[in-house]
Design a protein around this motif. Structure first.
Motif, short mmCIF file in Angstrom:
data_model
loop_
_atom_site.label_atom_id
_atom_site.label_comp_id
_atom_site.label_asym_id
_atom_site.label_seq_id
_atom_site.Cartn_x
_atom_site.Cartn_y
_atom_site.Cartn_z
N GLU A 15 0.77 -1.30 0.05
CA GLU A 15 -0.19 -0.05 -0.04
C GLU A 15 0.74 1.35 0.05
O GLU A 15 0.49 2.32 -0.64
N GLN A 28 2.11 1.90 -3.52
CA GLN A 28 1.05 2.15 -4.48
C GLN A 28 0.67 3.46 -4.13
O GLN A 28 0.82 4.37 -5.30
N GLY A 71 -7.77 5.26 -2.24
CA GLY A 71 -8.47 4.18 -3.09
C GLY A 71 -7.68 2.86 -2.80
O GLY A 71 -7.36 2.23 -3.96
N LEU A 72 -7.43 2.43 -1.58
CA LEU A 72 -6.89 1.39 -0.97
C LEU A 72 -8.04 0.23 -0.76
O LEU A 72 -9.00 0.76 -0.13
N GLY A 73 -7.97 -0.84 -1.08
CA GLY A 73 -9.19 -1.97 -0.69
C GLY A 73 -8.80 -2.27 0.63
O GLY A 73 -7.66 -2.11 1.08
N HIS A 116 -12.03 0.65 -0.31
CA HIS A 116 -12.29 1.40 -1.89
C HIS A 116 -12.78 -0.08 -2.62
O HIS A 116 -12.17 -1.10 -2.80
N THR A 135 -10.24 6.07 -8.37
CA THR A 135 -10.34 4.58 -9.17
C THR A 135 -9.11 3.63 -8.42
O THR A 135 -9.27 2.48 -8.64
N GLY A 136 -8.40 4.24 -7.79
CA GLY A 136 -7.34 3.62 -7.08
C GLY A 136 -6.13 4.41 -6.54
O GLY A 136 -6.33 5.74 -6.70
N PRO A 137 -5.30 3.74 -5.98
CA PRO A 137 -4.15 4.64 -5.17
C PRO A 137 -3.38 5.15 -6.33
O PRO A 137 -3.23 4.92 -7.56
#
Lengths: 287, 342
Positions: A187, A190, B132-134, B137, B152-154
């Protein structure tokens, strides 16, 4: 135990009045270096003493165990010049090690990258799982006739036998090392803008590598054991071949000596790998 | 994710509970209004410079409809009726419910927003939705917009600093700090130059620490590395999930001072989740208070910006008044939650 007591006071002054026996039983506490060495030596010493006792007596009939079954320490030691001389121990060691390095090296070369990919990309792991489970549980002895059929009776067969026998273990160790990396690292990468491939290459793979190295140090021992098995069949050199011939010639002292040498060799290799490991991963003090 | 553990009560909120929540909100609003009035009076009596420091003490009750006019830049972050539910059926757990707020884009300045709330109210969920982290998210219902576009995402435009030490163990401090630049393909010489600049800015020594590995650093120093690593990319939004939560109090205050100094130079909107009310009131321009699970935005309080070192400011009676007020609000919330559990 008495040995430990004798070594205690000699090891220097102990200003803390806590008794060493109490410290000895503390959970998870590493004993001092001298004590570790002493304990290690005493376990080997114990075996040697029992061995000497069981094989003592000048006349073979007076011994507790017949020399045809268990030769004495002296007889075993006497086999050393013969092994190094006419029996070509050095050439056999070189032959066995070459096979292990080639076979296990190939397993690492293929198993580690693919295993790491499987750890990072789970669909690939799902694809490989049945093969890996099959490969890990395959009766190792059954691989010998099979590889003989596939690869002939020469070096290729021995290397491929080792490769097939060890690659499933290398693969799954690499996969689980990557799985064990905390998701926080992914993470973090990312949110710093890293692409999936960059995360794999710069974060997951290098963070998993120390664990992979540790696992493969142990798997190397497994490979070293397996090669003897392959050398029992159709080998012209190698430690397994030497052991087999010794058995045919009824020379148990040679077999015992070879086993001792294999143990020393394995220990030496493991120490060398550990030394490399500390140099390669200076950021992991725990290794 | 301590925020996401399943709710003890499996049943969906019954009507009486909803009513209770409504009542609570009304009370809180009334309290807030009364307080705002009192503060306005106090401000009038203050000497001018202090009044300026404490300037915009406005209380906004959520949920407010989109305040800015359509021509203005879209808000930096906007939550529109966001609900996040995990699982389904009787085991479903709602972490946040119908959360709506927006943070306007003030040209040339970012806001520092602290998110407070009882434990388990979905504070981290809010941050992770922005990042945007699952698995937070994507949201179950509603949208999370960053500069007008759905998340839409990180991405590197939303940097995140976690509570746990997430320094990459296999990289030196300078390589950790330069990581994002390396991912962008910035050349080695340039990225190390910038990394050294930031290592210095966060209060580490370039000569002494740059080539160390993370395991050689203390917790506070590792968080400095994490902050430098995020700020070097000049993100528009900085998300901080209890970054100082594991630090001892004096290190924590030093870190707060350092963060305030750094943030003044950046045009970044900061979302800072914390358990510490003092920390929130000190660091924040605004404090968002979330109610307990399912989390909804209960109060949005404008607080004076940090104009002195943490140690000095956090002793000020006016400062403490904010702290006590917020503590009371949260305690009321937690009490009502416990009552609801019985």
């Amino acid at each position: 135990m008495n040995d430990g007591a004798a070594g205690g006071p000699g090891s220097g002054p102990a200003p803390t009045r806590e008794s060493w026996t109490k410290r000895l039983f503390r959970l998870r506490e590493e004993p001092p270096y001298w004590l570790r060495i002493l304990l290690g030596v005493s376990s080997v010493g114990f075996i040697l003493i029992v061995w000497a006792a069981l094989t003592s007596g000048s006349i073979p009939e007076e011994r507790a165990i017949s020399p045809a079954v268990l030769p004495s320490l002296g007889e075993t030691a006497e086999s050393l010049p013969r092994l190094f001389g006419e029996r070509g121990l050095i050439a056999s060691i070189a032959a066995s090690l070459t096979r292990v390095f080639l076979g296990f090296g190939l397993a690492c070369l293929i198993g580690i990258p693919f295993g790491m990919l499987a750890g990072a990309w789970r669909p690939f792991n799902a694809l490989m799982t049945p093969l890996v489970i099959f490969g890990r549980n395959i009766p190792i002895a059954a691989l010998i006739p099979l590889t003989l059929l596939w690869f002939g009776i020469d070096e290729t067969q021995k290397v491929m036998f080792l490769f097939i026998a060890t690659v499933p273990f290398v693969f799954s160790s690499a996969a689980s090392a990557v799985v064990a990396i905390h998701q926080r690292y992914v993470e973090t990468a990312q949110t710093l803008g890293a692409s999936p491939w960059q995360i794999f290459r710069k974060v997951l793979a290098p963070l998993a590598l120390p664990q992979v190295f540790t696992d493969n140090r142990q798997l190397f021992g497994l490979a070293f054991g397996y090669i003897m098995l392959a050398e029992l069949v159709n080998a012209k050199r190698g430690l397994g071949f030497l052991i087999q011939i010794s058995q045919k010639r009824s020379q148990p002292e040679d077999i015992l000596m070879i086993l001792v040498i294999i143990g020393l060799l394995a220990w030496l290799i493991d120490k060398t790998l550990a030394w490399f490991q500390r140099g390669l991963f200076p950021y992991r003090r725990d290794l | 994710m301590s925020e996401d553990r399943p709710s003890p009560s499996d049943a969906p909120p019954a009507d009486p509970e909803a009513l209770l929540a409504e009542l609570e909100r009304d009370t809180a609003e009334a309290l807030a209004k009364a307080k705002a009035d009192a503060e306005a009076e106090a401000r009038a009596a203050q000497p001018p410079e202090e009044a300026e420091a404490a300037a915009p003490v406005v209380e906004v009750s959520a949920p407010a409809d989109e305040t800015p006019a359509p021509e203005v830049d879209p808000p930096v972050v906007a939550f529109r009726n966001v609900t996040k539910t995990y699982g389904d059926g009787p085991k479903a757990f709602t972490a946040i419910k119908d959360l709506t707020f927006s943070v306007p884009d003030i040209p040339g300045k970012g806001e520092f927003i602290c998110v407070l709330g009882p434990s388990g109210c979905g504070k981290s969920t809010v941050l992770r939705l922005i990042a945007g982290l699952g698995p937070q998210h994507p949201p179950t219902i509603g949208e999370v917009l960053v500069e007008g576009r759905p998340v839409t995402g990180p991405g590197a435009d939303r940097g995140m600093v976690f509570q746990d030490y997430t320094s990459f163990d296999h990289m030196t401090v300078e390589d950790n700090v330069a990581f994002g630049l390396a991912c962008r393909g910035v050349g080695k010489k340039e990225r190390l130059e910038q990394a050294h600049h930031w290592i210095d800015k966060v209060g580490l020594s370039v000569g002494h620490d740059a080539r160390k590995y993370p395991h050689q650093l203390s917790g506070g120093m590792r968080q400095r590395v994490a902050i430098a690593r995020t700020l070097i990319l000049k993100p528009r939004i900085i998300l901080m999930d209890e970054p100082f939560g594991a630090l001892d109090p004096s290190t924590r205050m030093q870190m707060q001072d350092n963060l305030v100094a750094l943030w003044r130079d950046l045009e970044a909107t900061v979302f800072f989740v914390t358990h510490s009310i003092e920390e929130a009131v000190y660091l924040g321009d605004r404090v968002h208070i979330l109610s307990s699970s399912p989390g909804t935005l209960l109060r949005e309080i404008q607080v004076p910006p940090p104009d002195r070192p943490a140690q000095a400011m956090q002793r000020d009676p006016e400062f403490l008044e904010y702290v006590f007020d917020i503590r009371d609000t949260i305690e009321t919330l937690e009490a009502s939650r416990r009552a609801g559990d019985d």
